[in-house]
Write an enzyme that holds these catalytic residues in place. Sequence first.
Site, short mmCIF file in Angstrom:
data_model
loop_
_atom_site.label_atom_id
_atom_site.label_comp_id
_atom_site.label_asym_id
_atom_site.label_seq_id
_atom_site.Cartn_x
_atom_site.Cartn_y
_atom_site.Cartn_z
N CYS A 1 -22.69 -7.56 -19.09
CA CYS A 1 -21.46 -7.67 -18.31
C CYS A 1 -20.42 -6.70 -18.85
O CYS A 1 -20.22 -6.61 -20.06
CB CYS A 1 -20.87 -9.07 -18.42
SG CYS A 1 -21.86 -10.34 -17.66
N CYS B 1 -27.48 -9.82 -16.64
CA CYS B 1 -26.85 -9.52 -17.93
C CYS B 1 -27.80 -9.97 -19.06
O CYS B 1 -28.29 -11.10 -19.06
CB CYS B 1 -25.51 -10.23 -18.05
SG CYS B 1 -24.79 -10.08 -19.70
N GLY C 1 0.79 -1.23 0.00
CA GLY C 1 0.00 0.00 0.00
C GLY C 1 0.82 1.26 0.00
O GLY C 1 0.28 2.34 -0.20
N CYS D 1 -18.43 -12.78 -19.97
CA CYS D 1 -19.72 -12.91 -20.64
C CYS D 1 -19.63 -13.95 -21.78
O CYS D 1 -20.50 -14.82 -21.90
CB CYS D 1 -20.12 -11.54 -21.20
SG CYS D 1 -21.87 -11.39 -21.59
N CYS E 1 -25.73 -12.96 -21.16
CA CYS E 1 -25.38 -14.25 -20.57
C CYS E 1 -26.20 -14.58 -19.33
O CYS E 1 -26.07 -15.65 -18.77
CB CYS E 1 -23.89 -14.31 -20.25
SG CYS E 1 -23.42 -13.36 -18.80
#
Lengths: 302, 263
Positions: free
Chosen positions: A270, A245, A36, A276, A248
């Site tokens: 998606c 979606c 970080g 997808c 899909c």
Amino acid sequence: MSEQHEAMEGYNFAYLDEQTKRMIRRAILKAVAIPGYQVPFGGREMPLPYGWGTGGIQITAAVIGHDDVLKVIDQGADDTTNAVNIRRFFSRTAGMATTTKTVAASIIQTRHRIPEQPLREDQVLVYQVPIPEPLRFMEPREVETRKMHALREYGVMHVKLYEDIARFGHIATTYSYPVLVNDRYVMSPSPIPKFDNPKMDMMPALQLFGAGREKRIYAIPPYTKVKSLDFDDYPFEVQQWEENCALCGADNSYLDEVVLDDEGNRMFVCSDSDYCEERRALGEHGGFTGEQPDLEEQNHVA
Amino acid sequence: MSPELDQSQPLLTVNGLSHYYGSQLGCSNVGFDLYPGEVLGIVGESGSGKSTLLKCLSAVLPPSEGEVIYRDRTGLPHDIYQISESARRMLRRTDWGVVEQNPRDGLRLGVSAGANIGERMMAVGARHYGGIRSEAESWLDKVEIDLGRIDDLPTTFSGGMQQRLQIARNLVTRPRLIFMDEPTGGLDVSVQARLLDLLRGLVAELGLSVIIVTHDLAVARLLSHRLMVMQRGQVVESGLTDQVLDDPQHPYTQLLVSSVLLP
């Protein structure tokens, strides 16, 4: 699924010279050692403009090897300008094998998304970062923000979240949502949607972040704790959709809204195009009945 | 103020404090004790070293010589320039408060009044939105700002309201020592009177110790128990406020007192 290419003459492997790669690798090692923490590095000029992934491309160039398979996504899609160009850049300068399959890739360079498919220990996720400093909007002075990181003074991050709740009734930050890494450094996850924040926590893959203009590298080593900042009475939560979606039928992925015509018709698909496609190849399908729109068009909206 | 604190021990002890800007003198060989609940005024003309002294005392500007010793809530003395920077900054966020002359320097102008008051609480670990907000409301009430303004930006406030907001923002962590640099500068007299009234009430109610820098002798007389008069970086006279102002001994203090215009 991957394609092998022939490297162009006249370039060192992966464009950067070896000394530059060593310098970037040293910065990456330090970044991995201090999860970080933003490590400054000598960012080079790259043959693409700042804001298009100069940081990510330098990291990828420094860690890539002959055996790697590269996938590049932009907002989840493999076939947008940015993704296509960066993939072609490494094909030409390093003769890299490239892929659009998340499972087949060893290095995934990304802009603004984490793939839906869970990543593995042998994969590296490289983020393109525009503004690495999460404290920047509260404290404009770089000297002061570095001191705040050093002394762990992160109260102002919550001031921003407080302000969100006071104005909107909920935490309205939806992307670039600040996280606390390894219980120590507050970090900007780059402008990924906060939907993706939980995926960073204890991820088996190594996550590297490169900011080209700001010349900073930071990292999250595999299996590191990543916590999104929140309040006790306003806990962190991700976006929800009422739709699945349209292509899909997935109910667990990040959806893009695609406008279909001038009559206000729209569909949700998606944002991760590979996810997808994989699902559709397995026979899943959504409620979209009309003519299949051109994929390229979808992704421009993304 | 914690009840276990020994009232006979000074809260702040200053010994031989000097600061030089290169070869230029800021303030020279200042020493005093400040006791709990006491208000110390520092007066003098522009350029006399008042603000330099205040910066040295409030841990912003390390002095060239001398020491500033602060006694914490457990009674332990700390030389504020010997402790770690993180401890020093923690002290400034919790035990101390600084009210700037210009509220723009002391407030965060991009966020609402409530967030300004809540910032110090969040800086020391408050993570409950409802708790922070109700505390912010109670402080807005104490400094006489309408609760309906809690989500407004400080830039929409008048000068007097900004100054009161700054005071609320500082007092929310229950500090023991407040530094003020010309808190009434730039306010018109009626607003100034209300602010002084509020300050007097809060100081008495919370038992605060205050070091207040001002060039306004009337403000000094109203607020402070003791007074230090500065000229060219030196403390030329100090004592009880009434005594210094009614019977000035040093020629400069005499000049200062006789220069006040009466309406």
